[in-house]
Write a protein that holds these residues in place. Structure first.
Motif, PDB file in Angstrom:
ATOM      1  N   THR A 137       0.883  -1.167   0.000  1.00 59.78           N
ATOM      2  CA  THR A 137       0.000   0.000   0.000  1.00 59.78           C
ATOM      3  C   THR A 137       0.921   1.217   0.000  1.00 59.78           C
ATOM      4  OG1 THR A 137      -0.083   0.334   2.399  1.00 59.78           O
ATOM      5  CG2 THR A 137      -1.610  -1.294   1.469  1.00 59.78           C
ATOM      6  N   GLN A 138       0.334   2.404   0.026  1.00 56.48           N
ATOM      7  CA  GLN A 138       1.172   3.591   0.090  1.00 56.48           C
ATOM      8  C   GLN A 138       1.802   3.763   1.474  1.00 56.48           C
ATOM      9  OE1 GLN A 138      -0.455   7.171  -1.796  1.00 56.48           O
ATOM     10  NE2 GLN A 138      -1.970   5.890  -2.836  1.00 56.48           N
ATOM     11  N   ASP A 139       1.334   2.966   2.438  1.00 55.60           N
ATOM     12  CA  ASP A 139       1.819   3.096   3.813  1.00 55.60           C
ATOM     13  C   ASP A 139       2.591   1.879   4.317  1.00 55.60           C
ATOM     14  OD1 ASP A 139       0.528   5.626   4.183  1.00 55.60           O
ATOM     15  OD2 ASP A 139      -1.370   4.545   4.362  1.00 55.60           O
ATOM     16  N   SER A 140       2.684   0.813   3.518  1.00 59.41           N
ATOM     17  CA  SER A 140       3.352  -0.394   4.015  1.00 59.41           C
ATOM     18  C   SER A 140       3.833  -1.273   2.866  1.00 59.41           C
ATOM     19  CB  SER A 140       2.400  -1.201   4.906  1.00 59.41           C
ATOM     20  OG  SER A 140       1.309  -1.695   4.159  1.00 59.41           O
ATOM     21  N   SER A 162       9.667   1.689   3.383  1.00 61.16           N
ATOM     22  CA  SER A 162       8.537   1.037   4.051  1.00 61.16           C
ATOM     23  C   SER A 162       7.215   1.741   3.775  1.00 61.16           C
ATOM     24  CB  SER A 162       8.773   0.975   5.564  1.00 61.16           C
ATOM     25  OG  SER A 162       8.942   2.281   6.094  1.00 61.16           O
ATOM     26  N   GLN A 163       7.282   2.982   3.294  1.00 64.30           N
ATOM     27  CA  GLN A 163       6.070   3.704   2.921  1.00 64.30           C
ATOM     28  C   GLN A 163       6.437   4.769   1.896  1.00 64.30           C
ATOM     29  OE1 GLN A 163       4.396   5.837   6.237  1.00 64.30           O
ATOM     30  NE2 GLN A 163       6.408   6.197   7.154  1.00 64.30           N
ATOM     31  N   LEU A 164       5.403   5.277   1.227  1.00 63.98           N
ATOM     32  CA  LEU A 164       5.643   6.215   0.132  1.00 63.98           C
ATOM     33  C   LEU A 164       6.430   7.428   0.594  1.00 63.98           C
ATOM     34  CD1 LEU A 164       3.269   7.102  -2.735  1.00 63.98           C
ATOM     35  CD2 LEU A 164       4.338   8.950  -1.482  1.00 63.98           C
ATOM     36  N   GLU A 165       6.119   7.957   1.791  1.00 60.13           N
ATOM     37  CA  GLU A 165       6.794   9.161   2.255  1.00 60.13           C
ATOM     38  C   GLU A 165       8.297   8.959   2.416  1.00 60.13           C
ATOM     39  OE1 GLU A 165       3.963   8.122   3.394  1.00 60.13           O
ATOM     40  OE2 GLU A 165       2.553   9.780   3.172  1.00 60.13           O
ATOM     41  N   ASP A 166       8.712   7.706   2.690  1.00 61.05           N
ATOM     42  CA  ASP A 166      10.139   7.434   2.827  1.00 61.05           C
ATOM     43  C   ASP A 166      10.874   7.668   1.520  1.00 61.05           C
ATOM     44  OD1 ASP A 166       9.674   6.719   5.396  1.00 61.05           O
ATOM     45  OD2 ASP A 166       9.780   4.561   5.068  1.00 61.05           O
ATOM     46  N   ARG A 167      10.168   7.518   0.413  1.00 62.90           N
ATOM     47  CA  ARG A 167      10.818   7.622  -0.900  1.00 62.90           C
ATOM     48  C   ARG A 167      10.699   9.010  -1.508  1.00 62.90           C
ATOM     49  NH1 ARG A 167      13.375   8.672  -4.244  1.00 62.90           N
ATOM     50  NH2 ARG A 167      14.034   7.610  -6.149  1.00 62.90           N
ATOM     51  N   VAL A 168       9.495   9.644  -1.373  1.00 66.51           N
ATOM     52  CA  VAL A 168       9.277  10.914  -2.080  1.00 66.51           C
ATOM     53  C   VAL A 168       9.362  12.116  -1.158  1.00 66.51           C
ATOM     54  CG1 VAL A 168       7.831   9.751  -3.778  1.00 66.51           C
ATOM     55  CG2 VAL A 168       6.765  10.844  -1.805  1.00 66.51           C
ATOM     56  N   GLY A 169       9.491  11.877   0.151  1.00 70.02           N
ATOM     57  CA  GLY A 169       9.635  12.993   1.075  1.00 70.02           C
ATOM     58  C   GLY A 169       8.382  13.217   1.886  1.00 70.02           C
ATOM     59  N   TYR A 170       8.566  13.713   3.077  1.00 71.82           N
ATOM     60  CA  TYR A 170       7.448  13.854   3.997  1.00 71.82           C
ATOM     61  C   TYR A 170       6.535  15.027   3.648  1.00 71.82           C
ATOM     62  CZ  TYR A 170       9.287  10.143   6.798  1.00 71.82           C
ATOM     63  OH  TYR A 170       9.710   8.908   7.212  1.00 71.82           O
ATOM     64  N   ASP A 171       6.885  15.812   2.629  1.00 69.44           N
ATOM     65  CA  ASP A 171       5.978  16.848   2.182  1.00 69.44           C
ATOM     66  C   ASP A 171       4.807  16.251   1.416  1.00 69.44           C
ATOM     67  OD1 ASP A 171       7.598  16.040   0.071  1.00 69.44           O
ATOM     68  OD2 ASP A 171       7.393  17.966  -0.962  1.00 69.44           O
ATOM     69  N   TYR A 172       4.951  14.973   1.013  1.00 70.49           N
ATOM     70  CA  TYR A 172       3.876  14.333   0.246  1.00 70.49           C
ATOM     71  C   TYR A 172       2.582  14.288   1.053  1.00 70.49           C
ATOM     72  CZ  TYR A 172       1.066  10.756  -2.028  1.00 70.49           C
ATOM     73  OH  TYR A 172       0.032  10.076  -2.621  1.00 70.49           O
ATOM     74  N   GLU A 173       2.696  13.872   2.330  1.00 68.07           N
ATOM     75  CA  GLU A 173       1.495  13.707   3.146  1.00 68.07           C
ATOM     76  C   GLU A 173       0.770  15.042   3.299  1.00 68.07           C
ATOM     77  OE1 GLU A 173       0.111  11.831   7.436  1.00 68.07           O
ATOM     78  OE2 GLU A 173       2.225  11.976   6.900  1.00 68.07           O
ATOM     79  N   GLU A 174       1.548  16.107   3.547  1.00 72.54           N
ATOM     80  CA  GLU A 174       0.945  17.421   3.720  1.00 72.54           C
ATOM     81  C   GLU A 174       0.276  17.875   2.424  1.00 72.54           C
ATOM     82  OE1 GLU A 174       2.272  21.999   4.904  1.00 72.54           O
ATOM     83  OE2 GLU A 174       3.730  20.341   4.954  1.00 72.54           O
ATOM     84  N   LYS A 175       0.995  17.683   1.313  1.00 73.94           N
ATOM     85  CA  LYS A 175       0.450  18.096   0.025  1.00 73.94           C
ATOM     86  C   LYS A 175      -0.790  17.280  -0.320  1.00 73.94           C
ATOM     87  CE  LYS A 175       2.466  16.725  -3.729  1.00 73.94           C
ATOM     88  NZ  LYS A 175       3.453  16.536  -4.810  1.00 73.94           N
ATOM     89  N   HIS A 176      -0.720  15.974  -0.004  1.00 68.55           N
ATOM     90  CA  HIS A 176      -1.824  15.081  -0.306  1.00 68.55           C
ATOM     91  C   HIS A 176      -3.074  15.469   0.495  1.00 68.55           C
ATOM     92  CE1 HIS A 176      -3.511  11.495  -1.986  1.00 68.55           C
ATOM     93  NE2 HIS A 176      -3.692  10.909  -0.801  1.00 68.55           N
ATOM     94  N   SER A 177      -2.848  15.834   1.768  1.00 62.95           N
ATOM     95  CA  SER A 177      -3.966  16.242   2.624  1.00 62.95           C
ATOM     96  C   SER A 177      -4.609  17.515   2.103  1.00 62.95           C
ATOM     97  CB  SER A 177      -3.487  16.438   4.060  1.00 62.95           C
ATOM     98  OG  SER A 177      -2.979  15.246   4.584  1.00 62.95           O
ATOM     99  N   LYS A 178      -3.761  18.484   1.677  1.00 66.60           N
ATOM    100  CA  LYS A 178      -4.269  19.752   1.130  1.00 66.60           C
ATOM    101  C   LYS A 178      -5.090  19.497  -0.122  1.00 66.60           C
ATOM    102  CE  LYS A 178      -0.674  22.869   2.854  1.00 66.60           C
ATOM    103  NZ  LYS A 178       0.456  23.733   2.452  1.00 66.60           N
ATOM    104  N   SER A 179      -4.608  18.557  -0.956  1.00 64.62           N
ATOM    105  CA  SER A 179      -5.310  18.251  -2.200  1.00 64.62           C
ATOM    106  C   SER A 179      -6.699  17.708  -1.914  1.00 64.62           C
ATOM    107  CB  SER A 179      -4.502  17.234  -3.015  1.00 64.62           C
ATOM    108  OG  SER A 179      -5.218  16.847  -4.162  1.00 64.62           O
ATOM    109  N   LYS A 180      -6.770  16.794  -0.911  1.00 58.22           N
ATOM    110  CA  LYS A 180      -8.064  16.212  -0.587  1.00 58.22           C
ATOM    111  C   LYS A 180      -9.003  17.274   0.005  1.00 58.22           C
ATOM    112  CE  LYS A 180      -6.613  12.659   1.857  1.00 58.22           C
ATOM    113  NZ  LYS A 180      -6.710  11.399   2.649  1.00 58.22           N
ATOM    114  N   THR A 181      -8.446  18.202   0.809  1.00 62.35           N
ATOM    115  CA  THR A 181      -9.258  19.267   1.396  1.00 62.35           C
ATOM    116  C   THR A 181      -9.814  20.172   0.313  1.00 62.35           C
ATOM    117  OG1 THR A 181      -7.927  19.229   3.399  1.00 62.35           O
ATOM    118  CG2 THR A 181      -9.241  21.200   2.999  1.00 62.35           C
TER     119      THR A 181
END
Length: 384
Positions: A137-140, A162-181
């Motif tokens: 998954t994107q998290d495991s 081990s998760q997507l953020e490990d590869r593309v950077g921890y800004d992904y989660e923040e950006k992804h959350s903003k996109s969904k909002t």
């Protein structure tokens, strides 16, 4: 779990020393047997028998102690016995020790000779009798080695993110959350956790999957077994784009793998894999007698030299059957003997080792299903 590479197998099968000790025993993944330390007790018993046999062979006590030291360390390692698969293979000689935990149901067996006994490892190298399962998954990320009857996890934390953020950077989660909002505020829809039209999201997942593929290459580069992926449907096309492994299975284990435990994933994977497992083996067994006499043989005198010369495409060995004897590679002469002795060797072990080294297929077959039942070895040649 220790994976046996082609290089490691070749190193073990070509090792010679006096003596070489090979030990195989069944192990348990969990339950009452693990709590009661059944396998640990069994190894102690087998090693005690081995020591007596070595003493009877007049092996010096100092050498016996050296051979047994790493075995005893295993016996004393309580943590080791809590993390087993279906079988444990041990190879010990002067200056050499290897152990492998594998998803193969070994029968308890010991072998002392001038070479190691590798024949029980044959199922490890049969691509159509086992498979790998990647649950992502994107998290495991979880990776398993499996057969029809078993599954065991392979640790890949040091090889893959081990998760997507490990590869593309921890800004992904923040950006992804903003996109969904933003999507929720504007009323636009998202599909399965990311906007299907959003190229940035897809590219980041693709980078994540390429990093996984690169890490798994360390394990899979010499493998023939199929790799099955368990992931949500929308992710599988992206993983296929990232994949470089030639034996990727074309069907996905559907659904979110996080919703199932290891045994549940195994059951789902078998649902799509079972028709394909052992397909090549069954086909070759069925077609054995359709080959011309020049293309097949059940004569040990033909099979052993051909195995050394890389001429065997497929070798069938009678399971629990054995052929004892000697082989002189210089004059290609094979001598068979009725009983095992200190001067002969297992010719079935010798043949299996050489065929696998040379890229052929080897199968253990019950007596009733051997093409030529009067022989312990049947072979299909690559060329006459």
């Amino acid at each position: 779990m220790s994976i046996i590479s082609q290089e490691k197998f070749k190193e073990i099968s070509n090792f010679h020393g006096e003596p070489c000790v090979s030990i195989f025993l069944p192990t348990q993944r969990g339950g009452k047997e693990v709590l009661e330390q059944k396998s640990r007790t069994q190894l102690k018993s087998i090693w005690d028998e081995t020591k007596k046999e070595l003493e009877a062979m007049e092996v010096p006590g100092e050498k016996i102690e050296q051979l047994g030291k790493p075995v005893q360390e295993l016996i004393d390692d309580a943590e080791f016995w809590r993390h087993q698969s279906d079988g444990l293979a041990i190879f010990s000689a002067e200056g050499f020790f290897e152990k492998f935990t594998v998803p193969v149901n070994f029968e308890a067996y010991k072998y002392i000779s001038k070479e190691f006994y590798v024949r029980p490892l044959v199922p490890v190298f049969n691509g159509d009798e086992r498979f790998y399962l990647l649950a992502v998954t994107q998290d495991s990320v979880s990776f398993y080695e499996a057969t029809k009857h078993s599954i065991g996890e392979i640790e890949v934390d040091d090889l893959t993110p081990s998760q997507l953020e490990d590869r593309v950077g921890y800004d992904y989660e923040e950006k992804h959350s903003k996109s969904k909002t933003q999507n929720s505020q504007t009323g636009s829809a998202t599909t399965h956790g990311y906007d299907a039209a959003n190229r940035d999201d897809k590219n980041e997942i693709l980078r994540f999957f390429r990093a996984i593929d690169k890490g798994l290459h360390e394990i899979l580069r010499d493998e023939k077994a199929p790799l099955v992926v368990a992931c949500q449907d929308y992710l599988f096309p992206i993983y296929k784009e990232a994949n470089s492994y030639k034996n990727l299975f074309d069907e996905v284990v559907p659904g979110n793998p996080s919703d199932s435990d290891m045994l549940g994933l195994h059951q789902k994977a078998l649902g799509i894999m079972e028709p394909h497992l052992e397909k090549e083996k069954r086909s070759k067994l069925e077609n054995f007698k359709e080959h011309t006499p020049e293309q097949v043989s059940s004569k040990v005198s033909d099979i052993i030299p051909a195995a050394f010369e890389g001429k065997i495409d497929t070798l069938f060995l009678e399971n629990r059957g054995e052929v004892w004897g000697t082989y002189n590679e210089e004059n290609r002469k094979v001598e068979t003997e009725e009983q095992r002795s200190s001067k002969n060797t297992s010719l079935t072990n010798l043949a299996a080792a050489k065929v696998i080294e040379n890229g052929g297929a080897v199968y253990l077959v019950e007596h009733a299903f051997m093409p030529e039942k009067d022989a312990g070895l049947n072979a299909i040649f690559r060329y006459s």
